[in-house]
Design a protein around this motif. Structure first.
Motif, PDB file in Angstrom:
ATOM      1  N   ALA A 162      42.828  76.214  31.489  1.00  0.00           N
ATOM      2  CA  ALA A 162      43.377  75.033  31.803  1.00  0.00           C
ATOM      3  C   ALA A 162      43.427  74.622  33.351  1.00  0.00           C
ATOM      4  N   VAL A 163      43.844  73.240  33.308  1.00  0.00           N
ATOM      5  CA  VAL A 163      43.731  72.518  34.574  1.00  0.00           C
ATOM      6  C   VAL A 163      45.183  72.086  35.133  1.00  0.00           C
ATOM      7  N   HIS A 164      45.413  72.261  36.313  1.00  0.00           N
ATOM      8  CA  HIS A 164      46.912  71.825  36.832  1.00  0.00           C
ATOM      9  C   HIS A 164      46.441  70.487  37.558  1.00  0.00           C
ATOM     10  N   VAL A 165      47.306  69.659  36.726  1.00  0.00           N
ATOM     11  CA  VAL A 165      47.239  68.222  37.134  1.00  0.00           C
ATOM     12  C   VAL A 165      48.509  67.614  37.694  1.00  0.00           C
ATOM     13  N   ARG A 166      48.283  66.466  38.403  1.00  0.00           N
ATOM     14  CA  ARG A 166      49.520  65.671  38.803  1.00  0.00           C
ATOM     15  C   ARG A 166      49.523  64.088  38.661  1.00  0.00           C
ATOM     16  N   GLY A 167      50.378  63.554  38.302  1.00  0.00           N
ATOM     17  CA  GLY A 167      50.547  62.131  37.928  1.00  0.00           C
ATOM     18  C   GLY A 167      51.733  61.798  37.291  1.00  0.00           C
ATOM     19  N   SER A 168      51.675  60.670  36.742  1.00  0.00           N
ATOM     20  CA  SER A 168      52.976  60.142  35.977  1.00  0.00           C
ATOM     21  C   SER A 168      53.100  60.903  34.627  1.00  0.00           C
ATOM     22  N   GLU A 169      54.188  61.067  34.184  1.00  0.00           N
ATOM     23  CA  GLU A 169      54.432  61.607  32.826  1.00  0.00           C
ATOM     24  C   GLU A 169      53.521  60.816  31.917  1.00  0.00           C
ATOM     25  N   ILE A 170      53.671  59.403  31.904  1.00  0.00           N
ATOM     26  CA  ILE A 170      52.792  58.494  30.905  1.00  0.00           C
ATOM     27  C   ILE A 170      51.159  59.011  30.997  1.00  0.00           C
ATOM     28  N   ASP A 171      50.669  58.870  32.423  1.00  0.00           N
ATOM     29  CA  ASP A 171      49.288  59.146  32.461  1.00  0.00           C
ATOM     30  C   ASP A 171      49.016  60.634  32.202  1.00  0.00           C
ATOM     31  N   ILE A 172      49.984  61.621  32.373  1.00  0.00           N
ATOM     32  CA  ILE A 172      49.461  63.013  32.067  1.00  0.00           C
ATOM     33  C   ILE A 172      49.359  62.842  30.291  1.00  0.00           C
ATOM     34  N   ASN A 173      50.379  62.504  29.631  1.00  0.00           N
ATOM     35  CA  ASN A 173      50.451  62.440  28.156  1.00  0.00           C
ATOM     36  C   ASN A 173      49.312  62.042  27.749  1.00  0.00           C
ATOM     37  N   ASN A 174      48.788  60.688  28.378  1.00  0.00           N
ATOM     38  CA  ASN A 174      47.607  59.784  27.737  1.00  0.00           C
ATOM     39  C   ASN A 174      46.552  60.764  27.628  1.00  0.00           C
ATOM     40  N   LEU A 175      46.284  61.933  28.733  1.00  0.00           N
ATOM     41  CA  LEU A 175      45.185  62.933  28.485  1.00  0.00           C
ATOM     42  C   LEU A 175      45.054  63.509  27.062  1.00  0.00           C
ATOM     43  N   LEU A 176      46.304  63.650  26.389  1.00  0.00           N
ATOM     44  CA  LEU A 176      46.308  64.304  25.134  1.00  0.00           C
ATOM     45  C   LEU A 176      45.501  63.350  24.169  1.00  0.00           C
ATOM     46  N   THR A 177      45.641  62.156  24.226  1.00  0.00           N
ATOM     47  CA  THR A 177      45.003  61.272  23.234  1.00  0.00           C
ATOM     48  C   THR A 177      43.663  60.671  23.639  1.00  0.00           C
ATOM     49  N   SER A 178      43.194  60.796  24.997  1.00  0.00           N
ATOM     50  CA  SER A 178      42.295  60.220  25.459  1.00  0.00           C
ATOM     51  C   SER A 178      40.886  61.196  25.587  1.00  0.00           C
ATOM     52  N   PHE A 179      41.335  62.556  25.261  1.00  0.00           N
ATOM     53  CA  PHE A 179      40.139  63.455  25.406  1.00  0.00           C
ATOM     54  C   PHE A 179      40.287  64.511  24.505  1.00  0.00           C
ATOM     55  N   SER A 180      39.240  64.513  23.547  1.00  0.00           N
ATOM     56  CA  SER A 180      39.429  65.437  22.348  1.00  0.00           C
ATOM     57  C   SER A 180      39.484  66.957  22.841  1.00  0.00           C
ATOM     58  N   ASN A 197      34.827  74.410  31.873  1.00  0.00           N
ATOM     59  CA  ASN A 197      33.837  73.598  31.777  1.00  0.00           C
ATOM     60  C   ASN A 197      34.056  72.313  32.749  1.00  0.00           C
ATOM     61  N   GLU A 198      32.940  72.287  33.642  1.00  0.00           N
ATOM     62  CA  GLU A 198      33.127  71.414  34.924  1.00  0.00           C
ATOM     63  C   GLU A 198      32.960  69.859  34.193  1.00  0.00           C
ATOM     64  N   THR A 199      32.196  69.613  33.131  1.00  0.00           N
ATOM     65  CA  THR A 199      32.213  68.288  32.777  1.00  0.00           C
ATOM     66  C   THR A 199      33.653  67.867  32.111  1.00  0.00           C
ATOM     67  N   TYR A 200      34.313  68.831  31.726  1.00  0.00           N
ATOM     68  CA  TYR A 200      35.789  68.550  31.334  1.00  0.00           C
ATOM     69  C   TYR A 200      36.804  68.344  32.558  1.00  0.00           C
ATOM     70  N   ILE A 201      36.655  68.975  33.615  1.00  0.00           N
ATOM     71  CA  ILE A 201      37.059  68.643  35.001  1.00  0.00           C
ATOM     72  C   ILE A 201      36.789  67.214  35.538  1.00  0.00           C
ATOM     73  N   LEU A 202      35.494  67.070  35.599  1.00  0.00           N
ATOM     74  CA  LEU A 202      35.204  65.643  36.173  1.00  0.00           C
ATOM     75  C   LEU A 202      35.718  64.408  35.234  1.00  0.00           C
ATOM     76  N   GLN A 203      36.004  64.543  33.815  1.00  0.00           N
ATOM     77  CA  GLN A 203      36.428  63.479  33.083  1.00  0.00           C
ATOM     78  C   GLN A 203      38.088  63.372  33.449  1.00  0.00           C
ATOM     79  N   LEU A 204      38.628  64.657  33.517  1.00  0.00           N
ATOM     80  CA  LEU A 204      40.087  64.650  33.771  1.00  0.00           C
ATOM     81  C   LEU A 204      40.230  63.867  35.253  1.00  0.00           C
ATOM     82  N   LYS A 205      39.338  64.219  36.300  1.00  0.00           N
ATOM     83  CA  LYS A 205      39.409  63.659  37.708  1.00  0.00           C
ATOM     84  C   LYS A 205      39.504  62.222  37.601  1.00  0.00           C
ATOM     85  N   ALA A 206      38.555  61.933  36.621  1.00  0.00           N
ATOM     86  CA  ALA A 206      38.410  60.139  36.460  1.00  0.00           C
ATOM     87  C   ALA A 206      39.409  59.432  35.804  1.00  0.00           C
TER      88      ALA A 206
END
Length: 536
Positions: free
Chosen positions: A91-109, A67-76
């Motif tokens: 799945a999407v391969h991402v790069r960032g700090s451990e904290i920022d990556i873990n925040n994705l789990l709570t930030s996006f349903s 879903n490209e909408t999901y990808i756009l939200q992750l990019k932002a």
């Protein structure tokens, strides 16, 4: 001052890199799955659909894009860089700090779970070496020149004599750079035929894989399959079509390259690719926390291996280098039970000292087979310069090109059937080992075995032998047949000869026929049958 700044920057860079983590973000769902699967031309090419239908491969939710909408939200999201995506894994391969990556789990349903490449950072689920990725590395009668030994070793020349040179087959080459491939005389025949169907650099996200390329590894690899210099050099599958995909980020060793590979394999599937060659392997990384253990080379742990397993399910045949690590063992995806892993021998057929060996950790025999990987002839990116190179990087594409020719001859066989025919034709099939696997394949024998089974299948017991034939072809009739009407045609359908065969007059002299493939049509009161025969 400039030198001091550069020195400080170099010292500081590793700490920045280690602070950045790589992870796979798995998503919960996709958009409009049922409708897209019901209308597959919206997500796959017709060639891909035809290949799947031919081999009874189900088109399912894994073929639907992320879903490209999901990808756009992750990019932002704060601190997040999206590196790659995978429709097969959603799945999407991402790069960032451990904290920022873990925040994705709570930030996006829509995020289901996260797996870090650094296994110690995974709370409940763990992902599981990158070997040096460049494993240092018409009836046509060819004058093979320098490439003769490596083609003749696996009897690829015999397939060529039967007009099987890869025509109609599509190969994706997943590698490093393809420097100068677009301008080299060594690939002019390939380009003139329009057989480079497309290209893409999954690392730089552009389709300029030639002029910006500093890596020539893919160029050398491609030459063993598709290179051509009149009377000097012939690749083993000179008439196949090719997609050229860059998935290797040469300056670094990072698991994002596994994600690039899976993304490229997904695109290959959607384009109808038949065979993938990958002269790459993964086990150790710049960040040791990302590295795999020897025990992880178990056929279903590494991300790329799991991707290769899905690629096999989708009907493609994946050929990969065993690696150049000797007793250190194979890497990923060479550990997959669903890829044909190719080790290396020297021109005399003896084990090449660098070729990675298999072990009981792999669920199936590894390597599967071997081909020449020492002193291989390649066309360099300096164009007409032919040199020799060592590595399973080259034994793999030689085998992949040979398999493309074999599959051309047997289009109704599945990827699994072709792989098994290759194994069974090999020199030590009855006694495999961890150095050579099943040994050196004989592709002519593989073809003959398949034709023999096909020709004698069912209740029709008219036998035609030998196949291939040199001078005389014999016919064995069942007891209920008094005669058989025999007509011989060439592969273009031209009628060449006619004869009546009886139990006592049961042979035809074919010594005057040129080498190649012929169709023998048999007709009698009880039988109507077509048989393919190779003349050499």
């Amino acid at each position: 001052m400039e030198k001091k700044l550069l020195f400080l920057m170099l010292l500081y860079t590793p700490f920045i890199l280690l602070a950045q983590q790589d992870a796979w973000v798995y998503l919960k769902d996709k958009q409009d799955v049922a409708n897209l699967v019901a209308n597959p031309t919206t997500i796959l090419t017709q060639k891909a659909i035809d290949r799947k239908n031919r081999h009874s491969i189900v088109i399912d939710a894994r073929d639907v894009p992320v879903n490209e909408t999901y990808i756009l939200q992750l990019k932002a999201a704060t601190g997040i860089t999206v590196m790659a995506k995978s429709k097969w894994f959603n799945a999407v391969h991402v790069r960032g700090s451990e904290i920022d990556i873990n925040n994705l789990l709570t930030s996006f349903s829509f995020v289901d779970h996260i797996e870090f490449a650094d296994k110690s950072l995974n709370v409940s689920k763990k992902i599981q070496q990158k070997q040096q990725s460049k494993f240092e590395e018409t009836l046509t009668t060819f004058n093979y020149g320098s490439s003769a030994p490596q083609i003749q070793m696996i009897k690829g020349d015999q397939l060529h004599l039967a007009n099987y040179t890869g025509t109609g087959m599509t190969v994706a080459v997943l590698d490093g750079g393809f420097k100068n491939v677009n301008t080299m005389l060594g690939f002019q025949r390939l380009h003139d035929a329009g057989n480079v169907l497309g290209d893409y650099d999954f690392v730089k996200r552009d389709d300029d894989i030639y002029t910006n390329a500093t890596d020539n590894h893919g160029t050398w690899v491609l030459s063993t399959m598709a290179g051509y210099l009149q009377d000097q050099y012939v690749g083993i599958a000179p008439d196949a079509s090719y997609y050229l995909f860059v998935t290797e980020d040469d300056p670094t060793e990072n698991p994002v390259e596994e994600s690039y590979w899976v993304e490229a394999a997904e695109r290959a599937d959607s384009l109808g690719v038949d065979v993938i060659n990958t002269s790459l392997g993964y086990s150790t990384y710049d960040n040791p926390n990302y590295s795999y253990t020897t025990a992880d080379m178990n056929g279903n742990t590494a991300f790329i291996t799991k991707g290769a397993n899905i690629a096999f399910e989708k009907g493609m045949l994946i050929v990969t280098s065993a690696g150049n690590s000797g007793n250190a063992g194979v890497g990923a995806p060479a550990d997959s039970p669903n890829v044909l892993t190719v080790g290396a021998v020297d021109p005399s057929g003896n084990y090449a000292f660098f070729s990675s060996v298999g072990s009981p950790i792999q669920p199936t025999q590894k390597p599967d087979v071997v081909a020449q990987g020492k002193s291989c002839a390649v066309i360099t990116d300096n164009d007409v310069v032919i040199t020799t190179a060592d590595g399973t990087s080259f034994s793999s594409p030689i085998m992949a090109g040979g398999i493309a020719c074999l599959w051309q001859a047997l289009p109704n066989k599945t990827n699994a059937e072709i792989m098994q025919l290759v194994r069974e034709s090999a020199s030590q099939y009855s006694a495999p080992d961890y150095l050579l696997g099943y040994g050196i394949p004989d592709l002519q024998l593989a073809l003959n075995s398949a034709l023999s089974v096909d020709n004698n299948a069912g209740n029709n017991t008219i036998n035609v032998f030998p196949n291939p034939v040199k001078d005389v072809v014999y016919f064995k009739l069942p007891t209920n047949e008094n005669y058989v009407d025999v007509n011989i045609f060439n592969i273009l359908g031209k009628h060449l000869s006619h004869a009546f065969i009886t139990p006592t007059n049961n042979q035809i002299d074919v010594s005057s026929l040129s080498n190649g493939m012929y169709l023998i049509k048999l007709e009698s009161v009880n039988t109507s049958k077509n048989i393919k025969v190779i003349k050499h």
